[in-house]
Design a protein around this motif. Sequence first.
Motif, PDB file in Angstrom:
ATOM      1  N   UNK A 267       0.824  -1.205   0.000  1.00  0.00           N
ATOM      2  CA  UNK A 267       0.000   0.000   0.000  1.00  0.00           C
ATOM      3  C   UNK A 267       0.862   1.260   0.000  1.00  0.00           C
ATOM      4  N   UNK A 268       1.946   1.250   0.797  1.00  0.00           N
ATOM      5  CA  UNK A 268       2.827   2.415   0.865  1.00  0.00           C
ATOM      6  C   UNK A 268       3.460   2.706  -0.493  1.00  0.00           C
ATOM      7  N   UNK A 269       3.890   1.657  -1.183  1.00  0.00           N
ATOM      8  CA  UNK A 269       4.510   1.850  -2.490  1.00  0.00           C
ATOM      9  C   UNK A 269       3.496   2.320  -3.524  1.00  0.00           C
ATOM     10  N   UNK A 270       2.280   1.815  -3.449  1.00  0.00           N
ATOM     11  CA  UNK A 270       1.238   2.242  -4.389  1.00  0.00           C
ATOM     12  C   UNK A 270       0.922   3.729  -4.201  1.00  0.00           C
ATOM     13  N   UNK A 271       0.808   4.154  -2.947  1.00  0.00           N
ATOM     14  CA  UNK A 271       0.536   5.564  -2.664  1.00  0.00           C
ATOM     15  C   UNK A 271       1.692   6.435  -3.133  1.00  0.00           C
ATOM     16  N   UNK A 272       2.925   5.996  -2.837  1.00  0.00           N
ATOM     17  CA  UNK A 272       4.102   6.769  -3.232  1.00  0.00           C
ATOM     18  C   UNK A 272       4.180   6.926  -4.746  1.00  0.00           C
ATOM     19  N   UNK A 273       3.924   5.846  -5.481  1.00  0.00           N
ATOM     20  CA  UNK A 273       4.007   5.909  -6.945  1.00  0.00           C
ATOM     21  C   UNK A 273       2.930   6.822  -7.520  1.00  0.00           C
ATOM     22  N   UNK A 274       1.747   6.790  -6.927  1.00  0.00           N
ATOM     23  CA  UNK A 274       0.673   7.659  -7.406  1.00  0.00           C
ATOM     24  C   UNK A 274       1.035   9.128  -7.184  1.00  0.00           C
TER      25      UNK A 274
END
Length: 248
Positions: free
Chosen positions: A120-127
Motif C-alpha cells: 500500500x505504501x509503495x502504491x501511494x508513493x508511486x501515485x
Amino acid sequence: MATSAKPIIEVRGLTKRFGSAVTALDHCDLSIFPGEVVVIVGPSGSGKSTLLRSLNLLETPTEGQVIFEGVDLAGKDVDINRHRQRMGMVFQHFNLFPHMTVLKNLTLAPMTVKGVSQQQAEATARELLKTVGLQDRENAYPIQLSGGQKQRIAIVRALCMQPDVMLFDEPTSALDPEMVGEVLEVMRGLAARGMTMVVVTHEMGFAREVGTRVLFMDAGRILVDAPPQQFFSHPDNPRLSEFLSKVL
C-alpha cells in the motif's frame, strides 16, 4: 477560500522567548481554516519560521496555545508525535536519506509510523510521484537528483503520510532560481486540490496568486493579516508599505 466555520488550527497568545534577551514571538493570535493557503512574509528575523515551527511544536511555546483539530498541542498529556502525523512539514533543505532510493524515502514513515503495508505504501508513493512528474525516479538516490527534484520528493514524502495540513518553511530558498518554478507549481497544484497550507516564503508572486490570506510579521508580531489583493494593492500599515517597496 475557507471551507469550514471551525478553524483547523488556532494560535492564542503564542509567545516564544530564547533566554531573557530575545522574544521571537510576541503574543501572536491566528486562526487557520480548512482549505486555506496562509502565506507568511516578512523581513529576516521577524519570527516567521518560529511561528511555523511552533504549529507542530518543533519550537515549544514559552506562553500561549496551539490548538490543532480541537486539541491543545502544548497540553501535558498530548502525544505530539501522533498529531504531527497529520501535519506535513517541508523544510528549506530536503532532509532525504542519502543511502535510500526515492521509493524507500517515501515509504519509510508510512510503514514504520502508521503501520501501512509495503504494497500500500509503495502504491501511494508511486501515485504521488506521478502528480509531481517524477514517476521515473523512484529507484534513484538523492545524489542523482537536482535540487528542484529533491524538494518535490520532500513534498511527496510529507504527502505520503496523508496529512490534514501542510507546513512549508521557505521551501524554495535553497534552490537555484531556475528550479523554483517547478516546486511552486507542485504547491499550486496542492492548493487547487484544497490542501490546507501554511507557507513561509519570500516568493511574493506565489503569495499574491495562491494565498487566500497573507500575513506580515515584524519583530515577532503579526502586523497584517489580509487577502492578497488588499495586502499588496492597499497596504494600510507603514511597516508593510516599507517592506513591499523593497521586495516588489
